[in-house]
Each structure stands twice: as structure tokens, then as C-alpha cells.
Design a protein around this motif. Structure first.
Motif, PDB file in Angstrom:
ATOM      1  N   LEU A 297       6.468   8.055  -0.221  1.00  0.00           N
ATOM      2  CA  LEU A 297       6.345   8.714   1.079  1.00  0.00           C
ATOM      3  C   LEU A 297       6.064  10.207   0.923  1.00  0.00           C
ATOM      4  N   GLU A 298       6.649  10.819  -0.085  1.00  0.00           N
ATOM      5  CA  GLU A 298       6.401  12.244  -0.335  1.00  0.00           C
ATOM      6  C   GLU A 298       4.926  12.487  -0.648  1.00  0.00           C
ATOM      7  N   VAL A 299       4.365  11.663  -1.545  1.00  0.00           N
ATOM      8  CA  VAL A 299       2.957  11.812  -1.910  1.00  0.00           C
ATOM      9  C   VAL A 299       2.068  11.522  -0.707  1.00  0.00           C
ATOM     10  N   TYR A 300       2.406  10.466   0.036  1.00  0.00           N
ATOM     11  CA  TYR A 300       1.601  10.106   1.206  1.00  0.00           C
ATOM     12  C   TYR A 300       1.555  11.226   2.238  1.00  0.00           C
ATOM     13  N   LYS A 301       2.710  11.784   2.581  1.00  0.00           N
ATOM     14  CA  LYS A 301       2.753  12.817   3.621  1.00  0.00           C
ATOM     15  C   LYS A 301       1.916  14.034   3.234  1.00  0.00           C
ATOM     16  N   ARG A 302       1.990  14.426   1.970  1.00  0.00           N
ATOM     17  CA  ARG A 302       1.190  15.574   1.514  1.00  0.00           C
ATOM     18  C   ARG A 302      -0.305  15.278   1.642  1.00  0.00           C
ATOM     19  N   ALA A 303      -0.688  14.078   1.206  1.00  0.00           N
ATOM     20  CA  ALA A 303      -2.112  13.733   1.222  1.00  0.00           C
ATOM     21  C   ALA A 303      -2.618  13.489   2.638  1.00  0.00           C
TER      22      ALA A 303
ATOM     23  N   LEU B 114       5.065   0.158   5.266  1.00  0.00           N
ATOM     24  CA  LEU B 114       6.515   0.227   5.379  1.00  0.00           C
ATOM     25  C   LEU B 114       7.093  -1.178   5.324  1.00  0.00           C
ATOM     26  N   GLN B 115       8.240  -1.310   4.653  1.00  0.00           N
ATOM     27  CA  GLN B 115       8.882  -2.615   4.497  1.00  0.00           C
ATOM     28  C   GLN B 115      10.032  -2.762   5.489  1.00  0.00           C
ATOM     29  N   ALA B 116       9.932  -3.762   6.348  1.00  0.00           N
ATOM     30  CA  ALA B 116      10.930  -3.939   7.407  1.00  0.00           C
ATOM     31  C   ALA B 116      12.309  -4.260   6.851  1.00  0.00           C
ATOM     32  N   HIS B 117      12.379  -4.855   5.661  1.00  0.00           N
ATOM     33  CA  HIS B 117      13.702  -5.270   5.177  1.00  0.00           C
ATOM     34  C   HIS B 117      14.560  -4.118   4.661  1.00  0.00           C
ATOM     35  N   LEU B 118      13.995  -2.952   4.431  1.00  0.00           N
ATOM     36  CA  LEU B 118      14.796  -1.822   3.951  1.00  0.00           C
ATOM     37  C   LEU B 118      15.580  -1.186   5.104  1.00  0.00           C
ATOM     38  N   HIS B 119      16.846  -0.907   4.871  1.00  0.00           N
ATOM     39  CA  HIS B 119      17.674  -0.292   5.904  1.00  0.00           C
ATOM     40  C   HIS B 119      17.134   1.068   6.326  1.00  0.00           C
ATOM     41  N   ARG B 120      16.463   1.759   5.430  1.00  0.00           N
ATOM     42  CA  ARG B 120      15.998   3.119   5.686  1.00  0.00           C
ATOM     43  C   ARG B 120      14.730   3.192   6.526  1.00  0.00           C
ATOM     44  N   THR B 121      14.041   2.076   6.718  1.00  0.00           N
ATOM     45  CA  THR B 121      12.696   2.117   7.295  1.00  0.00           C
ATOM     46  C   THR B 121      12.617   2.689   8.709  1.00  0.00           C
ATOM     47  N   PRO B 122      13.540   2.386   9.623  1.00  0.00           N
ATOM     48  CA  PRO B 122      13.427   3.017  10.949  1.00  0.00           C
ATOM     49  C   PRO B 122      13.407   4.538  10.869  1.00  0.00           C
ATOM     50  N   ASP B 123      14.215   5.123   9.977  1.00  0.00           N
ATOM     51  CA  ASP B 123      14.207   6.577   9.810  1.00  0.00           C
ATOM     52  C   ASP B 123      12.909   7.053   9.169  1.00  0.00           C
ATOM     53  N   ASP B 124      12.402   6.272   8.208  1.00  0.00           N
ATOM     54  CA  ASP B 124      11.131   6.640   7.573  1.00  0.00           C
ATOM     55  C   ASP B 124      10.003   6.640   8.590  1.00  0.00           C
ATOM     56  N   LEU B 125       9.994   5.635   9.464  1.00  0.00           N
ATOM     57  CA  LEU B 125       8.959   5.563  10.490  1.00  0.00           C
ATOM     58  C   LEU B 125       9.053   6.760  11.432  1.00  0.00           C
ATOM     59  N   ALA B 126      10.260   7.106  11.830  1.00  0.00           N
ATOM     60  CA  ALA B 126      10.441   8.252  12.732  1.00  0.00           C
ATOM     61  C   ALA B 126       9.937   9.546  12.094  1.00  0.00           C
ATOM     62  N   ALA B 127      10.068   9.641  10.773  1.00  0.00           N
ATOM     63  CA  ALA B 127       9.639  10.852  10.067  1.00  0.00           C
ATOM     64  C   ALA B 127       8.124  10.933   9.903  1.00  0.00           C
ATOM     65  N   LEU B 128       7.415   9.859  10.261  1.00  0.00           N
ATOM     66  CA  LEU B 128       5.957   9.835  10.122  1.00  0.00           C
ATOM     67  C   LEU B 128       5.252  10.129  11.446  1.00  0.00           C
ATOM     68  N   SER B 129       5.974  10.663  12.410  1.00  0.00           N
ATOM     69  CA  SER B 129       5.395  10.866  13.747  1.00  0.00           C
ATOM     70  C   SER B 129       4.163  11.769  13.724  1.00  0.00           C
ATOM     71  N   ALA B 130       4.100  12.688  12.757  1.00  0.00           N
ATOM     72  CA  ALA B 130       2.959  13.618  12.704  1.00  0.00           C
ATOM     73  C   ALA B 130       1.835  13.127  11.803  1.00  0.00           C
ATOM     74  N   SER B 131       2.046  12.009  11.116  1.00  0.00           N
ATOM     75  CA  SER B 131       1.020  11.500  10.194  1.00  0.00           C
ATOM     76  C   SER B 131      -0.006  10.676  10.958  1.00  0.00           C
TER      77      SER B 131
ATOM     78  N   TYR C 287      -6.004  14.403   4.683  1.00  0.00           N
ATOM     79  CA  TYR C 287      -6.987  13.336   4.874  1.00  0.00           C
ATOM     80  C   TYR C 287      -6.434  12.288   5.838  1.00  0.00           C
ATOM     81  N   PRO C 288      -7.000  12.213   7.045  1.00  0.00           N
ATOM     82  CA  PRO C 288      -6.499  11.276   8.053  1.00  0.00           C
ATOM     83  C   PRO C 288      -6.880   9.823   7.784  1.00  0.00           C
ATOM     84  N   ASN C 289      -7.693   9.585   6.744  1.00  0.00           N
ATOM     85  CA  ASN C 289      -8.147   8.220   6.462  1.00  0.00           C
ATOM     86  C   ASN C 289      -7.230   7.490   5.482  1.00  0.00           C
ATOM     87  N   ILE C 290      -5.991   7.979   5.325  1.00  0.00           N
ATOM     88  CA  ILE C 290      -5.021   7.323   4.435  1.00  0.00           C
ATOM     89  C   ILE C 290      -3.921   6.684   5.277  1.00  0.00           C
ATOM     90  N   GLY C 291      -3.667   5.402   5.032  1.00  0.00           N
ATOM     91  CA  GLY C 291      -2.590   4.692   5.710  1.00  0.00           C
ATOM     92  C   GLY C 291      -1.442   4.408   4.764  1.00  0.00           C
TER      93      GLY C 291
END
Length: 323
Positions: free
Chosen positions: A154-160, A171-188, A164-168
Motif C-alpha cells: 500500500l505504501e508503494v501504491y500510494k506513492r505511485a 484489497l482482500q476482504a478477509h483481512l481485518h484491516r481492510t476497511p481502514d485501508d480502503l478508507a485511507a485510499l479516498s484520495a487515490s 500515475y492515475p492508471n494504477i489500480g
């Protein structure tokens, strides 16, 4: 006596463990007979070992009305020269898709292009690929790996993605952390692919396969769409797909179904015929062993198909099953 669900879960866990044992992988690769049999099984889920195999299967699926995503299989590369070779192969894949004029996506693991050596190397290689893909109007997609790598990925992705907006990102739904990770991607700006998660993780880290996981998956899709992201709903689970349709999630602008090549082609055909956008995720390369194990572990009845393919004298051609 265990019921079928318990047996399938035990089989899936065992396959995930076997997949990570390098001595078993080495034994398979050094046994011509065993390698040949397992390769026949893998061809249900992998287009072949060469880029041409992936491109040809992709062209045939595109002609049938499917969107495609292509991946050169590989991960956990710990040699700098092998990382560079992977970058060159992925660059060639981007160029070939650009020449074909296909509307396609190129996917890969960051650990295939340097993450295991240095996050800076992975970032540098990702930027090179993103710049090349932008020239050909292709989308790049980062796959998600074991939870131990999630923070780095996620660190590498956010920087890139800030460049470059053409990078997706996946996220894995089974990880407990994922809802927070998704919330942190609001600007990506990139598309988000949501998968259940194929890696074996502890209960402290992940939710086991259950109705709770299915509901969490659907909530993540709704959250991502509500935040304005374009979303790939990457699943073969009919219960999730049916519920997503009932909740109107698949008619929201930017939503797309994504399914793995060779798995449930009849379901992909049915959904496409019903008017839903369906993208098929194709893979190619020599590192198909781990991929095969994960595909069987995800859905243990795939083991029956694998055994049938080993016994069949005809080459498997999964594209024919798509309508």
C-alpha cells in the motif's frame, strides 16, 4: 464425520500449505512425468507459458465481448536480475497490448518486480511500467499478497498512484484491516479490485470463509463505490454476486465483475448475457505451480476438473467454454 464444508476447508488449507513448500515445487519441476501431468491440469487456469499464449487467449475473449486483464505469473523474486527480467517481460506485454489496440489491464505482484529486495526498487520499477502503460492508455493493476506485505504494498501504491492515475490496487476482504485501508485510499484515483483473499492467514489477521466474510465483502464494495471509486467485484461466489445485483451495486457507474480465466465460465457467460460488464483475468508464465494450487484451494471441487484434465489426451481450451 465431517461434512463437505469441513472437508473442503481442510483440503483448501492443506493445498495452501503445500503451495508454499519449495521442496515440493522443486520435486514437481524435476519430475518430467509429474510436471507434465500437473501442467495439463494448470492449463485449465493458465493460458500457457508464453506471452503469445496469453495474448491469443485474450484476443479470442475480447472478440466474444469480454474485457481482459493479463498477468505474467511470478512473485517473491529475490534476485535483482530476475526482477529486471520480469520488468522487461511486463513492458513487452504492455507494448504488445498497445499494438493490438486492446482495452485491457496488466496485473502483477510487486514482489515480482523488487518488493522482496527493496521497496524503493519496487517503486522505481512500478513507475517505469506506469509511464509505459500511460503511453498506450492501459491500466496497471497491483495484486495483493500475504498480509505481511500489505503495508509495504500500500505504501508503494500510494506513492505511485499520486503520480500515475492508471494504477489500480487489490484489497482482500478477509483481512481485518481492510476497511481502514480502503478508507485511507479516498484520495487515490485508481480502480480498486476487491477479492476475498486466497492466502492462508491466522484468525488474528483474517476472517475465515463464512457468511460474515461475504457480508464484509459486500460492505467493502458498497463503501468503495460510495467513495467514488471504480470497483472490480472479483469473485465467483454466486451468493455474493446475486446479493450485489439485488443491492444495485453492479449497476453503479464504474462497477465491473472480474472472474479468473477457466473458473465458472458458464457463470461469466450468463452475467455478460444479462448485460453486466465482465472482465476475465488471464495468466501466463512458467511459475504456474503456485497459481494452480491456489485455484484448487479456492474451490476444492476444481480438483476433480484438474484430475479429469490430466487424464484427457486433448489439450484444454477454456476459451471455448465462454459464450
Amino acid at each position: 464425520m465431517h461434512d463437505n464444508k469441513e472437508w473442503e476447508q481442510q483440503a483448501a488449507d492443506a493445498l495452501k500449505s503445500v503451495a508454499r513448500r519449495m521442496e515440493i515445487k522443486a520435486y514437481v519441476e524435476q519430475s518430467p512425468l509429474l510436471y507434465g501431468l500437473l501442467k495439463k491440469a494448470a492449463l485449465q487456469y493458465v493460458t500457457g507459458e508464453s506471452r503469445i499464449d496469453g495474448l491469443e487467449a485474450g484476443q479470442r475473449l475480447t472478440a466474444k465481448g469480454y474485457a481482459i486483464s493479463l498477468e505474467y505469473i511470478g512473485e517473491n523474486t529475490v534476485n535483482a536480475e530476475e526482477c529486471e527480467a520480469a520488468v522487461l517481460e511486463i513492458t513487452a506485454l504492455i507494448d504488445d497490448l498497445g499494438k493490438q489496440g486492446e482495452s485491457a489491464r496488466v496485473s502483477f505482484d510487486l514482489s515480482h518486480i523488487g518488493l522482496m529486495l527493496d521497496t524503493g526498487l519496487a517503486y522505481t520499477n512500478l513507475i517505469k511500467l506506469a509511464a509505459r502503460a500511460l503511453e498506450t492508455e492501459l491500466e496497471l493493476f497491483i495484486s495483493m499478497e500475504e498480509s505481511a506485505k500489505t503495508e509495504q504494498i500500500l505504501e508503494v501504491y500510494k506513492r505511485a498512484a499520486s503520480r500515475y492515475p492508471n494504477i489500480g490496487i487489490t484489497l482482500q476482504a478477509h483481512l481485518h484491516r481492510t476497511p481502514d485501508d480502503l478508507a485511507a485510499l479516498s484520495a487515490s484515483p485508481g480502480r480498486i479490485r476487491i477479492v476475498k483473499g486466497a492466502y492462508q492467514e491466522s484468525d488474528e489477521v483474517a476472517i475465515p470463509r463464512s457468511e460474515s466474510l461475504n457480508e464484509g465483502y459486500l460492505q467493502l464494495v458498497g463503501q468503495a463505490l460510495g467513495d467514488g471509486h471504480r470497483v472490480s467485484v472479483a469473485t465467483h461466489d454466486e451468493r455474493i454476486i446475486r446479493e450485489a445485483i439485488q443491492r444495485g451495486l453492479l449497476t453503479v457507474h464504474g462497477a465491473k465483475l472480474e472472474m479468473l480465466y477457466g473458473i465458472r465460465p458458464e457463470l461469466g457467460s450468463k452475467l455478460k448475457s444479462a448485460g453486466y460488464p465482465v472482465q476475465i483475468y488471464l495468466t501466463y508464465g512458467h511459475e504456474w505451480y503456485l497459481y494452480l494450487c491456489h485455484r484448487i484451494a479456492e474451490y476444492p471441487p476444481n480438483l476433480y476438473r484438474a484430475v479429469a484434465n490430466m487424464a484427457d489426451s486433448q489439450r484444454v481450451d477454456p476459451v471455448e467454454a465462454y459464450e
